[in-house]
Design a protein around this motif. Sequence first.
Motif, short mmCIF file in Angstrom:
data_model
loop_
_atom_site.label_atom_id
_atom_site.label_comp_id
_atom_site.label_asym_id
_atom_site.label_seq_id
_atom_site.Cartn_x
_atom_site.Cartn_y
_atom_site.Cartn_z
N THR A 88 -9.42 9.16 0.00
CA THR A 88 -9.45 10.47 -0.64
C THR A 88 -8.64 10.50 -1.92
N GLU A 89 -7.95 9.40 -2.21
CA GLU A 89 -7.23 9.22 -3.46
C GLU A 89 -7.43 7.78 -3.92
N HIS A 90 -7.26 7.53 -5.20
CA HIS A 90 -7.40 6.17 -5.72
C HIS A 90 -6.25 5.89 -6.67
N THR A 93 -2.13 6.73 4.40
CA THR A 93 -2.47 7.94 5.16
C THR A 93 -3.49 8.82 4.46
N HIS A 94 -3.80 8.56 3.19
CA HIS A 94 -4.83 9.37 2.52
C HIS A 94 -6.24 8.89 2.84
N ILE A 136 0.80 -1.24 0.00
CA ILE A 136 0.00 0.00 0.00
C ILE A 136 0.83 1.28 0.00
N GLY A 137 2.16 1.15 -0.03
CA GLY A 137 2.99 2.34 -0.11
C GLY A 137 3.72 2.64 1.19
N PRO A 191 -4.67 -1.40 -2.85
CA PRO A 191 -5.86 -1.44 -2.00
C PRO A 191 -5.87 -0.28 -1.02
N MET A 192 -7.07 0.12 -0.57
CA MET A 192 -7.21 1.21 0.39
C MET A 192 -7.16 0.70 1.83
N GLU A 193 -7.08 -0.60 2.01
CA GLU A 193 -7.00 -1.16 3.36
C GLU A 193 -6.27 -2.49 3.28
#
Length: 295
Positions: A123-125, A239-240, A81-82, A130-132
């Motif tokens: 808030t970003e894609h 963190t976004h 995820i970064g 993945p966002m989680e």
Amino acid sequence: MALATDAEIFAEQGYIGPFTLWEPDEMTAWWKQQRRALLDPGNTARRVFDNPVNYDRHLDIPGLSRLVTEPEIVRRMQAIIGPDVLCWRTEFFPKNPGDSGTGWHQVETYAIGETSQGMLEATEHSPGIPMELTCWVAFTEASRENACMKLIPGSHRQWRYDEHAPMRWNAAAADNSFFGYDYADIKIDKDWDPEQENVRHLEMRAGQFFLFTARTIHGSNPNIGRRQRMGFAIRVVPTHVRVYGGMTEFDEFGHHFDLDRHGCVLVAGQDRYGLNRMAATNAWGEPFAPVERTV
């Protein structure tokens, strides 16, 4: 031929692992210490959430505080995820002898229960990221006999459940429910049977862990053995992602949660967005030490 990276395997499967954090004897001794701390009345008084679910004990148990920033775990999270990673929740998943399996389920924003509002908002894609993410750590052995996790590889690429459809919590629900919520009620295709898919059973020794997105359809087997299975979930986001945006409380699994004392923990990198309430130290005043921005 070059070996596939963690990110490439994750993109294909929706999970990676298991990996070894500690050897079984080391984990067994460590978990024995944490159990004593969890039962200490002084630590119980420091809990963020005053209820039996035991969410977020990493905020008041020093051993768990250090586990969520364990470099071996966090660096694999960063690969998916970064570089900048927030821990927004931890929770225990015990399965005692005789306990039923946890039903198949699939989420992303954690809109669980009778509300359609999710707990997470990106808030970003970024395509393919993945966002989680969840790290599931085996505090004890997890075998097919004593309720190991099961997943459907690749299922993160298709929604099989409508996570924003309301569900009613049923305290009496057992088999095939998610702790009282029946995801069969919100299947998009009522005729689809997850048991007919390529089910993967993730057997693990104590001290191992794996990472997955909750979009990967998952559940667990029943415990037909003689020993408790204890898993610990570390849930993280980039963190976004806004956590509990605008919420001051929520109801889940028959319990009420007040968010006055909740805070996210920066476990890696830096927070350039400032969207969430943060916890810089645990209840003992010990600072959380984020892993360096290595990715």
